[in-house]
Design a protein around this motif. Structure first.
Motif, short mmCIF file in Angstrom:
data_model
loop_
_atom_site.label_atom_id
_atom_site.label_comp_id
_atom_site.label_asym_id
_atom_site.label_seq_id
_atom_site.Cartn_x
_atom_site.Cartn_y
_atom_site.Cartn_z
N ILE A 1 55.20 -16.58 40.37
CA ILE A 1 54.90 -17.23 41.66
C ILE A 1 53.46 -17.70 41.68
N THR B 1 56.61 -7.13 50.83
CA THR B 1 57.38 -7.88 49.84
C THR B 1 57.68 -9.29 50.32
N TRP B 2 58.06 -9.44 51.57
CA TRP B 2 58.32 -10.77 52.12
C TRP B 2 57.05 -11.62 52.10
N TRP C 1 56.24 -12.46 48.32
CA TRP C 1 57.27 -13.23 47.61
C TRP C 1 57.55 -14.58 48.26
N PHE C 2 57.43 -14.66 49.59
CA PHE C 2 57.90 -15.85 50.28
C PHE C 2 56.87 -16.47 51.21
N VAL C 3 56.32 -15.71 52.14
CA VAL C 3 55.54 -16.28 53.24
C VAL C 3 54.26 -16.95 52.73
N LEU D 1 54.98 -19.88 50.34
CA LEU D 1 55.55 -21.01 51.08
C LEU D 1 54.48 -21.74 51.87
#
Length: 233
Positions: A103, A184-185, A188-190, A193
């Motif tokens: 990532i 984790t969110w 990994w994502f927030v 993004l």
């Protein structure tokens, strides 16, 4: 005959040893490929830092003369900031398993490609991209420090406050699950993004020139002046 057999075994053993060493190096390279890709992108950003800094410290020349740069000023500050972020990211990536290193590598290269595609916004993109990557690296390090600290929570010490050891274990386990899920969110994502959303927004907010989509503002102005001076109508 025995000498030839001994020589053959020696060559075979040497070949197997060399092949095993090559495989070990190849596996180590694959394991650290995202880290190396991120460092390669950081090295390229260092060059863009220097160009942007020298551009800010100079003024264009007149009547075809080269640009003028003041003496005594250096472009080390933005490069030092990039190197610090690269070091922080490398430390964070080394203490996390996949997919975090990949990532981060994607974030570095997405930022670098956007810098290459939008030379006219390079100064702003350099600063804000560094902000995103530094925030991401610090968030990773902070989350890792929290997990390491949480692993040493003592239910017996909390039992005096919460009433019983069983209640303390239940509360600690529930809080750990909540914060681990949120962390984790975020990692990994927030946060990734948000980084990619900003890059896409900068790519789409202004239409590119059809004649010279990757030219800087200075290059477009110089081209227009050249046309005007040559009597172009």
């Amino acid at each position: 005959m025995e000498t030839l057999e001994a020589l053959g075994r020696l060559l075979l053993d040497a070949g197997i040893t060399w092949l095993n060493g090559f495989l070990v190096m190849a596996y180590a390279l694959l394991d650290h490929l995202p880290h190396l890709l991120a460092l390669a992108a950081a090295a390229l950003v260092l060059r863009l830092d220097r160009r942007a800094a020298l551009h800010d410290l100079s003024r264009p020349g007149r009547e075809g003369r080269p640009e003028v740069r003041p003496n005594g000023l250096r472009a080390w500050a933005p490069q030092g900031f990039t190197a610090t972020i690269g070091l922080a990211w490398t430390v964070a990536a080394l203490v996390y398993p996949q997919p975090v290193p990949w990532i981060g590598a994607a974030m570095w290269w997405g930022w670098l490609l956007t810098l290459a595609a939008l030379p006219g916004e390079r100064a702003a993109l350099l600063w804000r991209g560094k902000g995103f990557l530094l925030t991401y690296a610090l968030a990773l390090l902070g989350f890792r420090a929290y997990l390491a600290t949480a692993a040493h929570f003592d239910p017996a010490a909390w039992a005096e406050i919460l009433g019983s050891s069983g209640e303390a274990k239940r509360v600690i386990a529930g809080n750990l699950a909540i914060f681990s899920t949120v962390g984790t969110w975020l990692t990994w994502f927030v946060l990734p993004l948000a980084h990619f959303s900003y890059l896409v927004q900068r790519l789409l907010v202004n239409p590119l020139s059809l004649a010279a989509p990757f030219a800087t503002v200075e290059e477009l102005i110089a081209a227009l002046r050249g046309r005007r001076g040559s009597g172009y109508r």
